[in-house]
Design a protein around this motif. Structure first.
Motif, short mmCIF file in Angstrom:
data_model
loop_
_atom_site.label_atom_id
_atom_site.label_comp_id
_atom_site.label_asym_id
_atom_site.label_seq_id
_atom_site.Cartn_x
_atom_site.Cartn_y
_atom_site.Cartn_z
N ARG A 245 12.10 -39.69 -48.07
CA ARG A 245 11.78 -39.66 -46.56
C ARG A 245 12.41 -40.40 -45.80
NH1 ARG A 245 6.58 -37.39 -45.72
NH2 ARG A 245 5.41 -36.95 -47.58
N ARG A 246 12.72 -39.55 -44.76
CA ARG A 246 13.67 -40.57 -43.73
C ARG A 246 13.12 -41.25 -42.51
NH1 ARG A 246 17.83 -35.92 -41.01
NH2 ARG A 246 15.57 -35.07 -40.36
N THR A 247 13.52 -42.14 -42.17
CA THR A 247 12.78 -42.87 -41.13
C THR A 247 13.00 -41.95 -39.74
OG1 THR A 247 14.90 -44.21 -40.35
CG2 THR A 247 13.45 -44.92 -42.25
N SER A 248 12.10 -42.33 -39.02
CA SER A 248 12.18 -41.94 -37.44
C SER A 248 13.38 -42.30 -36.74
CB SER A 248 10.88 -42.23 -36.52
OG SER A 248 10.89 -43.69 -36.43
N GLU A 249 14.14 -43.31 -37.06
CA GLU A 249 15.46 -43.55 -36.57
C GLU A 249 16.37 -42.63 -36.89
OE1 GLU A 249 16.34 -47.69 -37.38
OE2 GLU A 249 14.75 -48.20 -35.93
N GLN A 250 16.50 -42.23 -38.46
CA GLN A 250 17.39 -41.23 -38.89
C GLN A 250 17.16 -39.97 -38.14
OE1 GLN A 250 16.56 -41.93 -42.94
NE2 GLN A 250 18.29 -43.30 -43.12
N ILE A 251 15.94 -39.70 -38.15
CA ILE A 251 15.86 -38.10 -37.54
C ILE A 251 16.02 -38.34 -35.92
CG2 ILE A 251 13.78 -36.68 -36.75
CD1 ILE A 251 12.30 -37.64 -39.11
N ASN B 254 18.45 -40.07 -34.77
CA ASN B 254 20.10 -39.97 -34.69
C ASN B 254 20.37 -38.54 -34.96
OD1 ASN B 254 20.43 -42.56 -34.19
ND2 ASN B 254 20.59 -43.15 -36.22
N ASP B 255 19.82 -37.59 -35.94
CA ASP B 255 20.29 -36.28 -36.21
C ASP B 255 20.11 -35.40 -34.97
OD1 ASP B 255 21.15 -37.01 -38.71
OD2 ASP B 255 19.19 -36.39 -39.68
N ASP C 94 19.95 -36.52 -31.66
CA ASP C 94 21.17 -36.84 -31.06
C ASP C 94 22.39 -36.08 -31.27
OD1 ASP C 94 19.58 -38.63 -29.35
OD2 ASP C 94 20.02 -40.26 -30.58
#
Length: 107
Positions: A8-14, A16-17, A19
């Protein structure tokens, strides 16, 4: 087969994607606007050339519709009179003119 769990990806990674996707879309917008500017420039050039053709045709039309001043023809008597006056202006006297024409002046 070993089952792997989905990471599972973190909300920050999502975020960034997202962006990155937004940046790509902005770049594509800039590309499209550049193409639009080129197309507008081409069409402006075409419009300018057509307007120039219109101006030329309007000038031709104006020339056709404007009556030209006619030069009246001179009668033979008027032509002879102007010829004699030109000869006099050039410094010839009546006797010389008559002599050149082979005519005698009766006084």
């Amino acid at each position: 087969m070993s089952e792997q769990k989905r990471v599972r990806r973190t909300s920050e990674q999502i975020a960034n994607d997202l962006d990155l996707q937004i940046a790509e879309l902005n770049d594509s917008i800039q590309d499209v606007e550049a193409k639009k500017a080129e197309a507008v420039e081409k069409f402006d050039d075409k419009i300018a050339s057509i307007n120039e053709k219109i101006r030329k045709l309007q000038a031709r039309k104006q020339d056709l519709l404007t009556p030209k001043k006619r030069v009246r023809r001179k009668t033979k008597a008027q032509q002879i009179k102007s010829l004699v006056s030109k000869a006099q202006k050039s410094g010839m006297k009546l006797n010389e003119i008559a002599e050149k024409l082979g005519v005698s002046i009766e006084e």
